[in-house]
Structure formats: C-alpha cells, structure tokens
Write a protein that holds these residues in place. Structure first.
Motif, mmCIF file in Angstrom:
data_model
loop_
_atom_site.group_PDB
_atom_site.id
_atom_site.type_symbol
_atom_site.label_atom_id
_atom_site.label_comp_id
_atom_site.label_asym_id
_atom_site.label_seq_id
_atom_site.Cartn_x
_atom_site.Cartn_y
_atom_site.Cartn_z
ATOM 1 N N UNK A 1 1.326 8.831 -7.030
ATOM 2 C CA UNK A 1 1.056 10.101 -6.935
ATOM 3 C C UNK A 1 2.706 9.946 -8.441
ATOM 4 N N UNK B 1 -5.887 1.596 3.626
ATOM 5 C CA UNK B 1 -4.990 1.592 4.058
ATOM 6 C C UNK B 1 -4.597 2.800 2.499
ATOM 7 N N UNK B 2 -5.224 2.844 1.773
ATOM 8 C CA UNK B 2 -5.363 3.926 -0.147
ATOM 9 C C UNK B 2 -5.769 4.543 0.513
ATOM 10 N N UNK C 1 2.647 1.425 -3.713
ATOM 11 C CA UNK C 1 1.157 2.009 -4.665
ATOM 12 C C UNK C 1 1.420 3.396 -4.772
ATOM 13 N N UNK C 2 0.693 3.914 -3.478
ATOM 14 C CA UNK C 2 0.629 5.624 -2.900
ATOM 15 C C UNK C 2 1.963 5.857 -3.853
ATOM 16 N N UNK D 1 -6.973 -3.102 1.971
ATOM 17 C CA UNK D 1 -6.011 -2.386 0.208
ATOM 18 C C UNK D 1 -6.723 -0.658 0.238
ATOM 19 N N UNK E 1 0.983 -0.801 -0.112
ATOM 20 C CA UNK E 1 -0.124 0.017 -0.265
ATOM 21 C C UNK E 1 1.000 1.401 0.206
#
Lengths: 302, 249
Positions: A258, B240-241, A253-254, B237, A250
């Motif tokens: 971005x 958390x995002x 991914x963030x 998921x 996670x």
C-alpha cells in the motif's frame, strides 16, 4: 526449538513490510535475525526460503493485480536463476568440504551489501535533491561506469523487446542476472532481490514499479525451488518456524505494498539503500568486535 | 496423587526398621515415566518422591541421552574475527543436572565424586579428530563451559526438600529444548562421606502429536514433504493476501 513466537512474528512482519515496499524478499535480513535468536544457520536459511515463498506468493499476487509484473522478463530471469542455483549448490558443497563455507558467506555479504547499499544511497539522495530542485528528469544521467555497462549490454546478440517494461535488450542480460542471483540463493540463503532490484533499475533501465513486481515473481519460484531442495536434501525446513514467519509477514506485506503505491520511486530506493547499508554495517561491526565467546557449538537436531 | 504418594511413602518409611539391609534402603518414585514434546512444549517439571531410612545427604543425578556436538572456534584474520577450526564431540550427555541437599564437594570426597560421575566437568567426552592431550582438553573445557552457560549442565543444592529425615521430594525443572531419548535419574544416599544407598530410574522424552507426525514426514518422505510444504506456504501466503485485498478494494 525453544524461541519466542512473538519475536518471530515480529521478524516476519518487518520482513514482509520491506518485501511489499521495495520488492526484496528480506532473506538477507531474516537469516541473520534468526541466527541471532539462536536458530541453527542451516535451519534459518532453509526455513527462511520457505517463508519467502509464502511472502512472495502473496506479494506477487498484489503486484500482478496492479499490473506490475513483466512475465517475459520474469521467466527469462527464472531460467537463469535455476541454472545458477544448481551451480551454487555444487559450489557450496566444495566450500563446505574445505571448511570455508561460513567465512566465504560472511565476506560475500559484507562486500555485496556494502557496495550495493552505498552506491544506491548516493544515487537516491542525489535523485531526491534533484527532484526537490525541480530539474527535469532527463538530467538524471547514469554514472560513467553505468553507461559503459549499458553500452556493452546493448551490443549483445539476441536483442528482444520486453513490452511490459518498455525496454529492448539482449536475452543474455537477464539470463546472466538471474544466474548470479541463483548462485546467491544457494550460497547465502537469500532470494537475491537486493541485487536484482538495483540492477534492473540502473542497468536494465526498467521502471521501478515493474522491477518490484517482476523481482517478486522471480523470487517466488527461486525460493520455492531452494525450499524444496533444502527439505529434500538437508531436512532443514522447520515448518512451524516458517508458518509463524509467513503469518507475520502477510500483514507487513500488505502494508508495504500500500505504502509503496503512494511513495515516490526515489524514496523507495532510499529506504532500501538505508536498510542494506544498516545490515552491512552491522555485519562489519560483528566481524571487527572480538566475540563474547570464542567457542560456539551446534548439536544434532533431534 | 502427590499427597497420596507422600502418605504412602511416609507410612512405609515409618515401618522400615533402620539399618536392616547392608545397603541403606532408598526408595525413589519419579512421578513421570514419559515426557511428550508437543508443538507448544516449553519445558516441564519432573517430580521425584522418595524415602530413606534415616538422616543423610542426598544426591540426585539426572542424565540426558547422548548427543553429538560440533564445536568451532573463532580466530583472528587481520582485523577480522572469522570461523576457525572445528571438532566433533561425542559421547557426552545432552543434559546433566546434579541435585543435592548440600554442595556436593562438601559431602563427598573428589575420588567418590569421580567414581559416581558427579563432576560437571568430569563427563567423558571423545574429541574427533584425535588430537594431542592438551589440545583435546582445551576443547573439552570449552564444551563444559558452553553446556553450563546454556544451562544444560548444572548443580543445584536447594531443590531437594527433606521431611523428617525420612522423606524427600525433588522438583526437577527441564528446559524446553530437550534431546529425545531415555533420561536416567540416579539417586545416591550419602552418609559420612560415603555412598550408602543407590537407586536408578528412567523416563523417556519423545515427540508427540503434530510435532512427531511432521518430524516423521520430514525425515521419511523428505522430498514429498518439502514439495507439499512449499506449496502450502505459497497457497497460505496467497490466501492471506488475496482475501483481505478483495474485501477492501
């Protein structure tokens, strides 16, 4: 399973980063990494699918918020990939019986990754050099083979418009693409983003950002189906492994999403191409090198 | 606890008249009767404390539950190394640790070692499907090699500590990846090349806590477990995002 939690967290973060950046689920990366760590292949494949479900749901949400998902396209792909997935499970069963499953999988990986990676690499390097030379975008005409395929796709029946992507094409195109990806999901334990993304960009001519969001959306439901089936049939989803991978991913991914919003499309493609080529090269090297130990052993899970 | 045991055993060892029985007296108390595998289990140490009647060599044989293994061999296909034939190996213990006060080969003749199963490469293993003797032997040898490389079959000659020819303590380190089931600890007292005393104890390794609960759920209600876990993964998921995303927007 006695493995290093920090290492698994790191793998999760790495794969999550790629996922957010270019829309691949990273199954083609996480599966070999986990197997190298000593996790049984079937557990690696199944827990990897569960992890991709988690990663893809978070990443899909981010892309949905940014309006990057073409739902009409995504659902069409999904119908195809579920059908293909069912066929793939049957095919895997036949190959397992013949004792050739492992070998077929490895060679499939090498051929697919090598072909896709190299062609993307060439294309993205060309695109970047054109962009720096300030030639108009219209000059970036596809290769001859691509345009042939494109003409063929345009002649198919059931033409329909996908407004979110701004393209018009036959339903059969995405259905076939989805089916191919579904087969790969069952056979190789991958979400199929690494084939889905280039085909949507080069053949279906969708905008790169929409491609990433839509691919993630499709990935989410394909890997979810595989995860449930693997747990149900093979009891091979390791929940702890999957949870650690999700936690790692996670964050990755963030950061990836971005960065993806800032980087130009050609550079995104170049990054994906480099990763794909690297994995392919690694696999070929593994195939050519004499193994350190000729025998390998797997034991029944307790 | 440990000190009390030592004192007790030391006292009893002093009282025991040497050579009172036909078989030499040998008392062993493993300090653990059960090993619970929890989520963060990373191996454990089993302690065995014992007393013997006089000077002699000791051998402790720790045997894990049986485990079926699939062994495969890489073959060359053109320039490539690919997975070749594979066999199933049955009946071999998942773990075999031999602890002794001196290298076993120097204190027992081979016939005695064979009789008491004290050869790492002498464990009975069935190869399936049935093969010709020399082919099966090749697979068996490969199996022993892998087990030794992975540290599941091993001989130690520095672990047993003997105090005053009467008392002994062995700290037996078990790896984190253990097969569940019953483990046996067989202790042998060796005097002048012969086994003079012999005793067997057992302990259990089982899954515990969340690990056990999850394992049961995954096997007894596989489809429900798979669906719920996949849903959990999706929600996790998403959560958390989504939450950090809202805060930083």
């Amino acid at each position: 399973m006695d493995v290093n939690i920090v290492l698994i967290l790191f793998y999760g973060a790495l794969v999550g980063f790629l996922s957010g950046l270019v829309g691949v689920g990273g199954g083609f990366l996480i599966t070999p990494l986990l197997i190298f760590t000593g996790i049984p292949p079937i557990v690696a494949v199944s827990s990897g699918a569960a992890q991709m479900t988690g990663t893809a749901s978070g990443a899909s949400y981010l892309h949905w918020r940014q309006g990057n998902i073409d739902f009409k396209m995504g659902l069409t792909l999904l119908v195809g990939s579920w059908l293909g997935g069912g066929f793939g499970v049957y095919l895997a069963k036949v190959l397992l019986k013949a004792g050739q499953f492992g070998n077929v999988v490895v060679f499939l990986y090498v051929i697919l990754l090598g072909f896709i990676g190299v062609s993307m690499l060439i294309e993205s390097v060309r695109a970047i050099s054109r962009a720096s030379a300030r030639v108009p975008a219209a000059a970036s005409e596809p290769a001859a083979a691509n345009s042939l395929l494109r003409t063929w796709v345009e002649r198919l029946p059931w033409q329909t418009t996908y407004p979110a992507s701004g393209v018009r094409m036959s339903v059969i195109g995405p259905l076939l693409l989805g089916a191919a990806v579904g087969i790969l999901t069952s056979l190789m334990g991958v979400g199929g983003g690494f084939i889905m993304v280039p085909v949507m960009i080069y053949v279906l001519k969708m905008p790169t950002k929409i491609v990433v969001g839509t691919s993630l959306f499709q990935l989410l439901f394909t890997t979810a189906a595989v995860s449930v089936m693997q747990a149900g049939i093979n009891h091979s989803v390791d929940p702890f492994l999957a949870l650690i991978l999700i936690l790692g991913s996670v964050f990755g991914t963030k950061m990836g999403a971005r960065l993806g919003a800032r980087l130009p499309a050609e550079k995104l493609r170049l990054i994906l191409a480099l990763v794909v080529v690297a994995v392919a090269v690694k696999m070929v090297v593994t195939l050519l090198m004499p193994p350190a130990h000729i025998h390998s052993m797997s034991v029944e899970v307790r | 606890m440990m000190r009390w045991l030592l004192c007790l055993l030391f006292a009893s060892g002093c009282i025991l008249p040497a050579g009172a029985w036909a078989e030499e007296p040998l008392v062993v108390a493993p300090t653990t009767s059960e090993v619970k595998i929890t989520t963060d289990f990373a191996g454990t140490t089993i302690e065995a404390v014992g007393a013997m009647s006089g000077p002699g060599e000791l051998i402790i044989k720790l045997v894990g539950p049986k485990q079926e293994a699939t062994l495969s061999r890489e073959t060359k296909l053109g320039p490539f190394w690919v997975g070749g034939e594979s066999v199933k190996l049955q009946g071999a213990p998942s773990l075999l640790f031999l602890y002794a006060t001196a290298p076993i080969a120097t204190i027992l003749p081979p016939a005695e070692q064979q009789k008491y199963g004290l050869l790492l490469e002498g464990v009975p293993v069935r190869v399936a499907p049935h093969l010709k003797a020399h082919a099966a032997e090749d697979w068996r040898k490969a199996f022993y090699r892998i087990k030794e490389r992975q540290g599941y079959y091993h001989e130690y000659d520095t672990v047993i500590r003997v105090f005053g020819n009467r008392l002994f303590v062995a700290d037996m380190r078990l790896p984190g990846d253990l097969q569940v089931g019953t483990y046996t600890i067989e202790t042998l007292l060796v005097k002048s090349g012969k086994v003079a005393g012999h005793t067997i104890g057992t302990f259990n390794v089982r899954l515990s806590g969340v690990e056990r609960w999850v394992w049961n759920a995954a096997h007894d209600h596989a489809w429900l477990f798979g669906s719920l876990f996949t849903l959990l993964a999706m929600l996790l998921g998403l959560a958390l995002n989504a939450f950090p995303f809202r805060q930083t927007r």
